[in-house]
Design a protein around this motif. Structure first.
Motif, short mmCIF file in Angstrom:
data_model
loop_
_atom_site.label_atom_id
_atom_site.label_comp_id
_atom_site.label_asym_id
_atom_site.label_seq_id
_atom_site.Cartn_x
_atom_site.Cartn_y
_atom_site.Cartn_z
N ASP A 56 0.90 -1.28 0.02
CA ASP A 56 -0.09 0.12 -0.05
C ASP A 56 0.80 1.49 -0.06
O ASP A 56 0.57 2.08 0.56
CB ASP A 56 -1.10 0.12 1.13
CG ASP A 56 -1.81 -1.19 1.31
OD1 ASP A 56 -2.67 -1.46 -0.02
OD2 ASP A 56 -2.27 -1.57 2.08
N GLY A 57 2.25 1.43 -0.83
CA GLY A 57 2.85 2.15 -0.79
C GLY A 57 3.77 2.55 0.27
O GLY A 57 4.48 3.86 0.34
N ARG A 82 17.84 -3.30 -13.04
CA ARG A 82 17.90 -2.02 -12.32
C ARG A 82 16.64 -1.80 -12.21
O ARG A 82 15.42 -2.12 -12.91
CB ARG A 82 18.37 -0.57 -13.38
CG ARG A 82 19.94 -0.78 -13.35
CD ARG A 82 20.15 0.57 -13.78
NE ARG A 82 21.46 1.10 -13.72
CZ ARG A 82 22.10 1.33 -12.47
NH1 ARG A 82 21.28 1.22 -11.43
NH2 ARG A 82 23.06 1.80 -12.24
N TRP A 83 16.03 -1.13 -11.10
CA TRP A 83 14.73 -1.04 -10.44
C TRP A 83 14.38 0.49 -11.03
O TRP A 83 15.30 1.54 -10.65
CB TRP A 83 14.61 -1.31 -8.96
CG TRP A 83 13.40 -0.69 -8.66
CD1 TRP A 83 12.35 -1.22 -8.78
CD2 TRP A 83 13.13 0.38 -7.65
NE1 TRP A 83 11.22 -0.58 -8.09
CE2 TRP A 83 11.71 0.44 -7.12
CE3 TRP A 83 13.82 1.30 -7.01
CZ2 TRP A 83 11.15 1.25 -6.64
CZ3 TRP A 83 13.18 2.44 -5.97
CH2 TRP A 83 11.86 2.29 -5.88
N ALA A 84 13.39 0.59 -11.67
CA ALA A 84 13.06 1.85 -12.21
C ALA A 84 11.82 2.43 -11.25
O ALA A 84 10.62 1.74 -11.00
CB ALA A 84 12.53 1.60 -13.47
N ARG A 85 11.84 3.57 -10.93
CA ARG A 85 10.57 4.03 -10.18
C ARG A 85 9.54 4.38 -10.90
O ARG A 85 9.72 4.84 -12.21
CB ARG A 85 11.28 5.46 -9.37
CG ARG A 85 11.99 5.23 -8.40
CD ARG A 85 12.36 6.36 -7.47
NE ARG A 85 12.97 6.23 -6.50
CZ ARG A 85 14.02 6.94 -5.95
NH1 ARG A 85 14.08 8.37 -6.41
NH2 ARG A 85 14.62 6.62 -4.93
N PRO A 86 8.21 4.26 -10.32
CA PRO A 86 7.04 4.20 -11.23
C PRO A 86 6.93 5.90 -11.47
O PRO A 86 7.22 6.78 -10.87
CB PRO A 86 6.02 3.69 -10.34
CG PRO A 86 6.60 3.48 -9.00
CD PRO A 86 8.08 3.44 -9.05
#
Length: 86
Positions: A56-57, A82-86
């Motif tokens: 939930d964020g 790599r993790w990309a921010r939404p």
């Protein structure tokens, strides 16, 4: 026996109390098992994988793996992204 650290204040105190003094520490954002993570390298060698669980964020879990036997899978078999921010 594992004793999880529970609660934002306790986690923050634990993280603030850790003092790292190394020649070359690098942090690399990634995605591990579907969760955002940080790959920690010391002097170029894989040292720790920190993974966040988000519900939930909100961060609902912070997991650190340092066991060399478990990390051997990260070195050889797992492709890191790599993790990309939404």
């Amino acid at each position: 026996m594992l004793r999880p650290i529970v609660g934002a204040d306790k986690v923050a105190r634990l993280m603030a109390s850790r003092k790292v003094e190394v020649a070359a520490l690098s942090l690399h954002p990634a995605q591990v098992n579907g969760y955002p993570a940080l790959i920690v390298r010391i002097d170029g060698e894989l040292d720790t994988v920190l993974t966040l669980r988000i519900d939930d964020g909100l961060v609902s879990g912070l997991y650190a793996v340092r066991n060399p036997e478990k990390l051997s899978h990260m070195r050889h078999a797992t492709a890191l992204r790599r993790w990309a921010r939404p």
